[in-house]
Design an enzyme around this catalytic site. Structure first.
Site, mmCIF file in Angstrom:
data_model
loop_
_atom_site.group_PDB
_atom_site.id
_atom_site.type_symbol
_atom_site.label_atom_id
_atom_site.label_comp_id
_atom_site.label_asym_id
_atom_site.label_seq_id
_atom_site.Cartn_x
_atom_site.Cartn_y
_atom_site.Cartn_z
ATOM 1 C CG ASN A 35 -1.971 -1.271 1.054
ATOM 2 O OD1 ASN A 35 -2.305 -1.489 -0.262
ATOM 3 N ND2 ASN A 35 -2.948 -1.362 2.075
ATOM 4 N NE ARG A 104 -10.280 3.110 -2.385
ATOM 5 C CZ ARG A 104 -11.274 4.082 -2.790
ATOM 6 N NH1 ARG A 104 -12.166 3.653 -3.898
ATOM 7 N NH2 ARG A 104 -11.393 4.927 -2.149
ATOM 8 N NE ARG A 133 -12.362 0.483 -0.551
ATOM 9 C CZ ARG A 133 -11.129 -0.263 -0.816
ATOM 10 N NH1 ARG A 133 -11.399 -1.498 -1.106
ATOM 11 N NH2 ARG A 133 -10.024 0.060 -0.463
ATOM 12 C CG ASP A 319 -5.778 -3.495 5.425
ATOM 13 O OD1 ASP A 319 -4.777 -2.586 4.734
ATOM 14 O OD2 ASP A 319 -6.936 -3.275 5.081
ATOM 15 C CB ILE A 341 -12.542 1.092 8.723
ATOM 16 C CG1 ILE A 341 -11.406 1.272 10.033
ATOM 17 C CG2 ILE A 341 -11.836 1.471 7.519
ATOM 18 C CD1 ILE A 341 -11.458 2.691 10.157
ATOM 19 N NE ARG A 411 -5.797 -6.851 -5.830
ATOM 20 C CZ ARG A 411 -6.868 -6.177 -5.788
ATOM 21 N NH1 ARG A 411 -8.095 -6.482 -5.436
ATOM 22 N NH2 ARG A 411 -6.480 -4.778 -5.805
#
Ligand code: EPZ
Length: 432
Positions: A35, A104, A133, A319, A341, A411
């Protein structure tokens, strides 16, 4: 992880066959942060000079981001754990829909593209399994910097009116501390005319890493990692050679692998302050953790229930909610886990129940009553972190667990099965 498949394998469904019960031992290496790496790649759009990023993880998302940037004219050289990007010949202002829809982070391109070219058209990122999102904060912030933004037919079109098409620094207050919005707007502000202040900014380590890169490129950023970030825009930014931070979510997942198998393992490199909330929760449930400044050693015997609620950094990271739930499904006592979240990030519960976990839900809260042993079963990960949670559960379960949904896992995890097998796990990637 980037996996090369034979033609026949491409027609089959990959799965991880995990024989549970093995204790783990030894040391495992953490890759660069997904990220952060993804966003740092989009920052290459801010300059015509070459940007070299090191400690890059080998993930399918990284490959996908490279494809998107090449589609708009960025020249890319790739190594085993580095990438070189040069955006001196940008050919167009709109990454292709089919590529953006699946990734994203590619939406964040809209900030640097608009700052550099004065115009950008980026497809709305698809919603995904974990939630809608939205990108309301990203759009609101770009407008505060002088852009005219419209959304039609699923595409966000932004243009900077007037002479020079240069954004103007301004004051932005985010309604929620969105990581992506903070990063998008930092990059937009880096080339704007004047000073920008972002209030209620996200404080995640990946935001700090992006600020470090912008500064390395000659930009001026202060306050990253706090709720208020100030950026003074520059006329131009130059290239840089920059190291990506270690992946705190992978590190947390590997620590949880040590905990769920009641083992003693060392995870390195880890920046402890990136995992404060997770370390505290692991200690609260009875694990012993020691930090030697470069890595963390975890030793787990008894694991007791704890309550946790996901929050923006420095709170407990969303996460790691699913991976942590796998651990608590095997703990002594009942834990209360609240996902605060994302609106739909409890889908791994059904799969854990198939393995014998005793979990009840009420809205976005799960009541997890620990059981002595999970039992191996065929399960599917519905998103990246849910897939990781199923792998962890398989490590502790009786018998064999077959985990599908590897298109999600690959991913975000660089060779997770290889790393766990090197610690003593028994995992095979097969094709059915
Ligand atoms: C980043 O996503 C991460 N992805 C996510 O990691 C992570 O879960 C998330 O931050 C939260 O930490 C990348 O960095 C590529 P947000 P992002 O905007 O930026 C709401 C993984 O598994 N929101 O901070 O998309 C939103 O609905 C992935 O590695 C608004 O309401 O997250 C969500 O509830 C998954 N309005 C919350 O904020 C907006 O305009 C957090 O979203 C934007 C967001």
């Amino acid at each position: 992880m980037t996996v090369t498949l034979t033609p026949s394998q491409q027609l089959l469904t990959p799965q991880l066959e995990i024989r549970g019960g093995a204790q783990l031992q030894g040391e495992v290496r953490v890759s660069g942060a997904k990220n952060s790496a993804l966003v740092l790649m989009t920052a290459s759009l801010l300059s015509a000079d070459s940007l070299r990023l090191r400690n890059m993880p080998a993930l399918s998302d990284i490959g996908g981001m490279g494809d998107i940037l090449e589609a708009i004219g960025v020249r890319i050289n790739r190594g085993s754990d580095w990438v070189e990007l040069q955006a001196d010949q940008l050919s167009q202002v709109s990454p292709p829909y089919e590529l953006v829809n699946s990734l994203r982070a590619s939406f964040f391109c809209i900030g640097p593209l608009l700052a550099r070219l004065g115009v950008a058209r980026v497809p709305l990122p698809g919603g995904c399994k974990i939630g809608a999102r939205p990108v309301v904060e990203h759009v609101k912030g770009l407008k505060a910097l002088g852009a005219q933004v419209t959304i039609e037919h699923g595409v966000v079109s932004a243009v900077v009116p007037g002479r020079g098409h240069r954004l103007t620094g301004g004051r932005i207050h985010l309604d929620c501390p969105s990581v992506g919005a903070t990063e998008t707007l930092m990059m937009a502000a880096a080339l704007a005319d004047g000073e920008t202040v972002i209030e209620n900014a996200a404080q995640e380590p990946e935001v700090i890493d992006l600020a470090g890169l912008i500064i390395a490129m000659g930009g001026r950023v202060r306050g990253a990692g706090t709720p208020t970030i100030t950026i003074v825009g520059m006329e131009k930014l130059h290239g840089a050679d920059y190291m990506v931070i270690p992946d705190r979510i992978e590190a947390g997942t590997l620590l949880l692998a040590g905990a769920i198998t009641r083992s003693c393992i060392r995870v390195t490199p880890v920046i402890p302050e990136h995992l404060g909330a997770v370390i505290s929760k692991l200690e609260e449930c009875g694990c012993k953790l020691s930090n030697d400044g470069i890595g963390i050693t975890i030793k787990a015997d008894q694991v007791n229930s704890v309550d946790l609620r996901t929050q923006p950094f420095p709170g407990f990271p969303t996460d790691l909610q699913a991976p942590f739930m796998s651990l608590l499904a095997t703990a002594n006592g009942t834990s209360v886990i609240t996902e605060a979240i994302f609106e739909n990030r409890l889908q791994h519960i059904g799969e854990l129940q198939r393995m014998g976990a005793a979990i009840r839900t009420q809205g976005n809260t799960a009541f997890v009553e620990g059981v002595a042993r999970l039992s191996g079963a065929p399960v599917t990960g519905s998103d990246l972190r849910a897939a990781a949670a199923m792998v962890l559960a398989g490590l502790a379960a009786d018998g064999v667990t077959a985990v599908q949904g590897l298109q999600h896992l690959d991913r975000g995890y660089d060779n997770l099965e290889g790393k766990l097998n090197a610690l003593g796990a028994s995992i095979k990637r097969t094709y059915t």
